[in-house]
Design a protein around this motif. Structure first.
Motif, PDB file in Angstrom:
ATOM      1  N   LEU A  36       0.559  -1.170   0.044  1.00 37.64           N
ATOM      2  CA  LEU A  36      -0.287  -0.459   0.177  1.00 37.64           C
ATOM      3  C   LEU A  36       1.072   1.278   0.213  1.00 37.64           C
ATOM      4  O   LEU A  36      -0.064   2.482  -0.904  1.00 37.64           O
ATOM      5  N   PHE A  37       2.020   1.048   0.371  1.00 39.20           N
ATOM      6  CA  PHE A  37       2.989   2.335   0.686  1.00 39.20           C
ATOM      7  C   PHE A  37       3.378   2.530  -0.705  1.00 39.20           C
ATOM      8  O   PHE A  37       3.370   4.071  -0.910  1.00 39.20           O
ATOM      9  N   ALA A  38       3.789   1.092  -1.267  1.00 43.26           N
ATOM     10  CA  ALA A  38       4.314   1.758  -3.025  1.00 43.26           C
ATOM     11  C   ALA A  38       3.445   1.967  -3.611  1.00 43.26           C
ATOM     12  O   ALA A  38       3.837   2.823  -3.958  1.00 43.26           O
ATOM     13  N   PRO A 137      13.125  -0.549 -12.668  1.00 42.09           N
ATOM     14  CA  PRO A 137      13.260   0.053 -12.194  1.00 42.09           C
ATOM     15  C   PRO A 137      12.967  -0.307 -10.462  1.00 42.09           C
ATOM     16  O   PRO A 137      12.417  -1.438 -10.856  1.00 42.09           O
ATOM     17  N   ILE A 138      13.730  -0.222  -9.392  1.00 42.08           N
ATOM     18  CA  ILE A 138      13.549  -1.067  -7.812  1.00 42.08           C
ATOM     19  C   ILE A 138      12.917   0.332  -7.484  1.00 42.08           C
ATOM     20  O   ILE A 138      13.485   1.630  -7.444  1.00 42.08           O
ATOM     21  N   ALA A 139      12.542  -0.084  -6.055  1.00 39.21           N
ATOM     22  CA  ALA A 139      12.169   0.932  -5.427  1.00 39.21           C
ATOM     23  C   ALA A 139      11.697  -0.110  -4.011  1.00 39.21           C
ATOM     24  O   ALA A 139      11.712  -1.460  -3.123  1.00 39.21           O
ATOM     25  N   VAL A 140      13.060   0.753  -3.164  1.00 42.35           N
ATOM     26  CA  VAL A 140      13.421   0.160  -1.785  1.00 42.35           C
ATOM     27  C   VAL A 140      12.448   0.630  -0.855  1.00 42.35           C
ATOM     28  O   VAL A 140      12.765   2.085  -0.590  1.00 42.35           O
ATOM     29  N   ILE A 141      12.571  -0.567   0.379  1.00 45.86           N
ATOM     30  CA  ILE A 141      11.755   0.210   1.251  1.00 45.86           C
ATOM     31  C   ILE A 141      12.424   0.396   2.698  1.00 45.86           C
ATOM     32  O   ILE A 141      13.038  -0.387   3.072  1.00 45.86           O
ATOM     33  N   ASP A 142      12.249   1.583   3.274  1.00 45.28           N
ATOM     34  CA  ASP A 142      12.827   0.985   4.967  1.00 45.28           C
ATOM     35  C   ASP A 142      12.146   0.276   5.742  1.00 45.28           C
ATOM     36  O   ASP A 142      10.944  -0.054   5.315  1.00 45.28           O
ATOM     37  N   ARG A 143      13.630  -0.778   6.093  1.00 45.25           N
ATOM     38  CA  ARG A 143      13.067  -1.740   7.535  1.00 45.25           C
ATOM     39  C   ARG A 143      13.943  -1.960   8.305  1.00 45.25           C
ATOM     40  O   ARG A 143      14.884  -1.916   7.806  1.00 45.25           O
ATOM     41  N   PRO A 144      14.062  -0.696   8.941  1.00 44.12           N
ATOM     42  CA  PRO A 144      13.986  -0.338  10.473  1.00 44.12           C
ATOM     43  C   PRO A 144      14.422  -1.826  11.122  1.00 44.12           C
ATOM     44  O   PRO A 144      14.091  -3.481  11.260  1.00 44.12           O
ATOM     45  N   PRO A 145      15.646  -2.607  11.298  1.00 42.53           N
ATOM     46  CA  PRO A 145      17.283  -1.383  11.098  1.00 42.53           C
ATOM     47  C   PRO A 145      18.402  -1.922  10.432  1.00 42.53           C
ATOM     48  O   PRO A 145      18.839  -1.600  10.480  1.00 42.53           O
TER      49      PRO A 145
END
Length: 204
Positions: A36-38, A137-145
């Motif tokens: 959903l974020f993407a 194309p590539i979308a990288v979603i932040d995933r802490p840590p």
């Protein structure tokens, strides 16, 4: 086993579709949240969950494909998220081959590969990772840590000149790859590994 026409979700010419691959062993809320974020940040029409027969980089055997597909559908619960077992139908084991197939079969669709920062950290270990980056194309979603380690990873460094500013994310799918973006703002530490018991069963 579904036929090919059933394994490829419905699509039309010019659609902007995100591809989220994985074993989904088990699927969890972060898969849905990332999708959903993407959709929002990249202006996607749909996201396809590509449930793999197995992950070549993981030694633990996943639950049956049928069980993982059913659980993924139960979790997705969204009219613009499609769950597919495409790889088991076309017989591909590696992402690079799956993407090549989709680009041939759905040439009029604009695809973007979606991954978490944890996957970017090991992207250089994927078979044909440079080809993947050159194909979509590539979308990288932040995933802490994982953020800092991911952005310092061999693949991120090798592709650094092709990274676009986050503010330009809506333009990503119109760009000629290699092109990638690191999207921040979705803070979810959930992972499939954390959702499994030591014996491989899923936590409830």
């Amino acid at each position: 086993m579904p036929e090919l026409r059933e394994a490829i979700p419905l699509h039309t010419e010019g659609m902007r579709i995100g591809l989220l691959g994985g074993s989904f062993n088990p699927p969890h809320q972060a898969h849905r949240d990332i999708s959903l974020f993407a959709m929002k940040r990249l202006g996607l029409d749909r996201v396809w969950w590509l449930v793999t027969p197995g992950n070549p980089l993981k030694s633990d055997a996943p639950h049956s494909l049928e069980k993982r597909m059913e659980a993924a559908r139960d979790l997705a619960r969204h009219p613009r998220i499609d769950v597919s077992c495409l790889e088991s139908v076309i017989g591909t084991r590696y992402t690079v081959d799956t993407i090549a197939f989709l680009k041939r079969r759905c040439a009029a669709v604009r695809f973007v590969w979606i991954m978490g920062a944890d996957n970017l950290a090991q992207f250089h270990r994927w078979k044909g990772w440079r080809t993947i980056a050159a194909d979509v194309p590539i979308a990288v979603i932040d995933r802490p840590p994982e953020n800092l380690g991911a952005l310092c990873s061999p693949a991120a460094q090798a592709l650094a000149q092709h990274r676009i500013a986050e503010r330009d994310a809506p333009r990503l799918l119109a760009m000629t790859p290699p092109a990638w973006v690191f999207l921040t703002g979705m803070k979810s530490p959930l992972s499939s590994t954390a959702r499994r018991n030591p014996d491989g069963s899923w936590k409830t």
